[in-house]
Design an enzyme around this catalytic site. Structure first.
Site, PDB file in Angstrom:
ATOM      1  CE  LYS A 127      -6.849   0.791  -7.807  1.00 10.89           C
ATOM      2  NZ  LYS A 127      -5.905   1.324  -6.827  1.00 10.89           N
ATOM      3  CE  LYS A 136      -5.101   1.843 -11.259  1.00  8.67           C
ATOM      4  NZ  LYS A 136      -4.579   1.987  -9.927  1.00  8.67           N
TER       5      LYS A 136
HETATM    6  C1  PBG Z   1      -2.657   1.604  -5.249  1.00 14.54           C
HETATM    7  C2  PBG Z   1      -2.619   1.786  -6.727  1.00 14.54           C
HETATM    8  C3  PBG Z   1      -2.493   0.790  -7.707  1.00 14.54           C
HETATM    9  C4  PBG Z   1      -2.392   1.454  -8.922  1.00 14.54           C
HETATM   10  C5  PBG Z   1      -2.502   2.819  -8.662  1.00 14.54           C
HETATM   11  N1  PBG Z   1      -2.660   2.994  -7.299  1.00 14.54           N
HETATM   12  C6  PBG Z   1      -2.380  -0.674  -7.576  1.00 14.54           C
HETATM   13  C7  PBG Z   1      -3.443  -1.435  -6.905  1.00 14.54           C
HETATM   14  O1  PBG Z   1      -4.541  -0.947  -6.627  1.00 14.54           O
HETATM   15  O2  PBG Z   1      -3.151  -2.590  -6.605  1.00 14.54           O
HETATM   16  C8  PBG Z   1      -2.192   0.792 -10.262  1.00 14.54           C
HETATM   17  C9  PBG Z   1      -1.458   1.604 -11.267  1.00 14.54           C
HETATM   18  C10 PBG Z   1      -0.903   0.823 -12.408  1.00 14.54           C
HETATM   19  O3  PBG Z   1      -1.068  -0.412 -12.515  1.00 14.54           O
HETATM   20  O4  PBG Z   1      -0.267   1.456 -13.250  1.00 14.54           O
HETATM   21  N2  PBG Z   1      -3.906   1.646  -4.685  1.00 14.54           N
HETATM   22 ZN    ZN Z   2      -3.798   0.956  -2.543  1.00 21.03          ZN
END
Ligand code: PBG
Ligand code: ZN
Length: 329
Positions: A199, A252
């Protein structure tokens, strides 16, 4: 000229036979934002077509989606109660009962049982006042090992309510192992872990943070999410999650990281998921609304690209509309 690749592109039937990549509705996962209360729905301005919904409306929406062929959902809580430094409401509701997302899980299992795969996001950022994904020390640094038991408690609450899959998105080191131990210790060894394994600290999460109220108040997530410059490190981190017991590894965002999807596909035998995130969705929606791109074909092309790169499961806000409008066939 004897070698003519165009021969296999002559007719629609030949092209269909020669197609290497297909889109199967069973591989789509629709994300949802869960509100407390009843009869509540809120549009998300930057994500046209996506709403936050209370559990009653969510259950009927997911039933309609199931009839279209959406078999899997990923739930995010949007709590309205008091937030605290230990994200208490992530793991327990008022009076110590189940937290919001666990209530939603239980309602979905009562309504659809195993007919819909229920997955939950596990992270603290929507439940802390500072909006970071873990516990902070007094200098504002996110503490890794202190965060793990809180994540494990949150995952346990979701699993006890009947989640089929829990999906940690915090990017703390060792969290997959911590969740696996907690689940197994509670007799929940059948619950799967889909880890947000690679991520990235991405600017494509903007619309989501608005939707979930989870933007960090101060600073950014670069101290725990991955550096967009790094592909090798992404594989290293993802394979650690596999070693800790993850059942599915996710990349992601998706579209700017197709190389990471392809690299991970080659490096593991686990299913690979990718998350076609909020900013990717919003950009398509915005351009389509202007008439600058044809939405149906752009969505199809994007989803095919994720599959071609090697993703088995596609988490995408487009899932419902793509099936409702027949964009995949
Ligand atoms: C929280 C989380 C996020 C997303 C999924 N879980 C945002 C982040 O890490 O700031 C992003 C999902 C999206 O943008 O559709 N940890
Ligand atoms: Zn988070």
């Amino acid at each position: 000229m004897r070698l003519r690749p165009r021969r296999l592109r002559r007719t629609p039937a030949l092209r269909a036979a020669a197609a290497e990549t297909r889109l199967d509705p069973a591989q789509l996962i629709q994300p949802h934002f869960v509100l407390p209360g009843a009869g509540a729905r809120q549009e998300i301005p930057s994500m046209p077509g996506i709403e936050r919904q209370s559990i009653d409306l969510l259950v009927s929406q997911i039933g309609r989606d199931r009839d279209l062929g959406v078999r899997s959902v990923l739930l995010f809580g949007v709590p309205d109660g008091p937030k605290d430094a230990r994200a208490s409401t992530a793991a327990a509701g008022p009076g110590g009962g189940p937290p919001l997302v666990a209530e939603a899980v239980a309602a979905l299992r009562r309504a659809y049982d195993d007919d819909v795969v229920v997955m939950t996001d596990v992270c603290l950022c929507a439940y802390t006042p500072h909006g970071h994904c873990g516990v902070l020390d007094d200098r504002g640094e996110v503490l890794n090992d202190e965060t793990l038991p809180l994540l494990a408690a949150m995952a346990l609450a979701h699993a006890r309510a009947g989640a089929h899959v829990v999906a940690p998105s915090d990017m703390m080191d060792g969290r997959v192992g911590a969740l696996r131990d907690a689940l197994d210790g509670a007799g929940l060894s059948a619950v799967s872990i889909m880890s947000y394994a690679a991520k990235f600290a991405s600017s494509y999460y903007g619309p989501f943070r608005e939707a979930a109220g989870s933007a960090p108040g101060k600073g950014d997530r670069k101290g725990y999410q991955m550096d967009p410059r790094n592909g090798r490190e992404a594989l290293r981190d993802a394979l650690l999650d596999e070693a800790e017991g993850a059942d599915v590894l996710m990349v992601k965002p998706a579209l700017a990281y197709l190389d990471v999807i392809a690299g991970l596909r080659a490096a593991t035998r686990l299913p690979v998921a990718c998350y076609n995130v909020s900013g990717e969705y919003s950009m398509v929606k915005a351009a389509a609304a202007q008439g600058w791109v044809d939405e149906s074909s752009v969505v199809r092309e994007n989803l095919l690209a994720m599959r071609r790169a090697g993703a088995d499961w596609l988490i995408t806000y487009h899932a419902r509309e793509a099936l409702a409008q027949g964009w995949l066939s």
